[in-house]
Motif scaffolding. Structure first.
Motif, PDB file in Angstrom:
ATOM      1  N   UNK A 190     -19.319  19.594 -16.922  1.00  0.00           N
ATOM      2  CA  UNK A 190     -18.242  19.290 -17.466  1.00  0.00           C
ATOM      3  C   UNK A 190     -17.226  19.815 -16.868  1.00  0.00           C
ATOM      4  N   UNK A 191     -17.705  21.319 -16.617  1.00  0.00           N
ATOM      5  CA  UNK A 191     -16.765  22.579 -15.814  1.00  0.00           C
ATOM      6  C   UNK A 191     -16.205  22.431 -14.430  1.00  0.00           C
ATOM      7  N   UNK A 192     -17.648  22.251 -13.890  1.00  0.00           N
ATOM      8  CA  UNK A 192     -17.333  22.147 -12.191  1.00  0.00           C
ATOM      9  C   UNK A 192     -16.518  20.801 -12.040  1.00  0.00           C
ATOM     10  N   UNK A 193     -17.037  19.103 -12.766  1.00  0.00           N
ATOM     11  CA  UNK A 193     -15.504  18.558 -12.850  1.00  0.00           C
ATOM     12  C   UNK A 193     -14.309  18.339 -13.171  1.00  0.00           C
ATOM     13  N   UNK A 194     -13.784  19.847 -13.912  1.00  0.00           N
ATOM     14  CA  UNK A 194     -12.360  20.067 -14.154  1.00  0.00           C
ATOM     15  C   UNK A 194     -12.231  20.816 -12.703  1.00  0.00           C
ATOM     16  N   UNK A 195     -12.751  22.033 -12.282  1.00  0.00           N
ATOM     17  CA  UNK A 195     -12.232  23.104 -11.805  1.00  0.00           C
ATOM     18  C   UNK A 195     -13.303  23.441 -10.871  1.00  0.00           C
ATOM     19  N   UNK A 196     -14.376  22.820 -10.828  1.00  0.00           N
ATOM     20  CA  UNK A 196     -15.206  22.988  -9.398  1.00  0.00           C
ATOM     21  C   UNK A 196     -14.996  24.435  -9.692  1.00  0.00           C
ATOM     22  N   UNK A 197     -15.451  25.709 -10.646  1.00  0.00           N
ATOM     23  CA  UNK A 197     -15.243  27.159 -10.516  1.00  0.00           C
ATOM     24  C   UNK A 197     -17.426  27.215 -11.407  1.00  0.00           C
ATOM     25  N   UNK A 198     -17.619  27.782 -11.668  1.00  0.00           N
ATOM     26  CA  UNK A 198     -18.476  28.129 -12.236  1.00  0.00           C
ATOM     27  C   UNK A 198     -18.338  28.462 -13.719  1.00  0.00           C
TER      28      UNK A 198
END
Length: 289
Positions: A190-198
């Motif tokens: 979900x995090x990578x889908x939002x921000x493409x970060x760790x």
């Protein structure tokens, strides 16, 4: 198939721009009372329709639908912390009105677990202990029968005190960050889908800092870590292919709950007692009828 009539339909950016203009105009009308007001008086839901009287007809129709289930709205300051401030006030207001000591005992245990989670993740206790202490102090103050007990009016005034409100917001931000980091494998997609970060970078840049807006990830994590169900009602321009209007909502139900005194088959046991209204970029408090 959904057909967009651009002549009448606004985009979410249009709604956000209108909302920002409304908030800026209203902010100029609000007097300063010691600190900047972060929580306004409860208003009839009809006041929401007045904001869009010359705007999008879909939103006006949806507000009519909302009035069938909700009686009032309480606005929060649009400073990026509105979700956490809305949750803070609604939860404390619920305890003040219900005097649910079992719930207070349950949440206190969860808060202690949150403390242990942060320590296990390497946080130094001095970085968050004051925020934890102030939240527990507010929690104790809404229970009657002790010297520190406060009234509903005092709760409103205390929530408007930015020095108090900001500390409680930081408490929520820390425990939300701790929950996301603890379950990083679950949250990573979900995090990578939002921000493409760790996950770690997301928590550092989008969860822990004041003023960062909250999304589905934040709400899920806060609900799970405290074991508190939350309903978010969405006011947007969507409608079905028949042109009918309904107001969508999502219930965030904790995946881990203390079921010691709860019948898991009882729908009322997991019915959210916190209802928030989401418009693009902003959360306010809703009061069911």
């Amino acid at each position: 198939m959904f057909v967009e009539y651009k002549l009448f339909f606004w985009t979410d950016d249009d709604i956000m721009q209108q909302q920002s203009a409304i908030q800026a105009e209203e902010a100029g009308k609000i007097p300063f009372v010691g600190m900047i007001l972060v929580l306004l008086l409860q208003e009839p839901l009809s006041s929401l329709a007045a904001e869009y009287k010359s705007g999008n007809p879909i939103l006006l129709e949806k507000i009519k639908v909302l009035t069938e289930q909700y009686a009032a709205i309480r606005r929060t300051r649009g400073d990026g912390n509105c979700f956490f401030r809305s949750f803070m006030f609604t939860y404390l207001e619920h305890i003040l009105e219900s005097q649910d000591r079992t719930e207070v005992d349950r949440i206190t245990v969860n808060v202690e677990q949150c403390r242990k989670t942060l320590l296990s993740l390497g946080y130094a206790e001095f970085t968050f202990e004051d925020f934890f202490a102030l939240f527990l102090e507010q929690l104790e103050s809404v229970l009657s029968g002790n010297e520190a007990s406060i009234s509903h009016e005092e709760l409103v005034q205390r929530s408007r005190d930015q020095s108090v409100s900001d500390y409680v917001v930081m408490f929520f931000r820390f425990i939300t960050s701790g929950e996301i980091r603890k379950r990083s494998e679950f949250y990573e997609p979900f995090v990578q889908g939002l921000t493409n970060t760790s996950v770690e970078q997301f928590c550092k840049s989008s969860v822990e800092p004041m003023g960062e807006e909250s999304d589905h990830v934040h709400i899920t994590a806060l609900s799970d870590t405290l074991g508190v169900p939350i309903r978010v009602v969405y006011l947007d321009r969507s409608c079905d292919d028949k042109g009918s209007f309904s107001v969508n909502h999502h219930d965030f139900i904790p995946v881990v709950r203390d079921l010691t005194n709860t019948n898991s088959d009882d729908a009322e046991a997991i019915k959210p007692f916190i209802s928030l209204l989401y418009r693009p970029g902003h959360y306010d408090i809703l009061y069911p009828k």
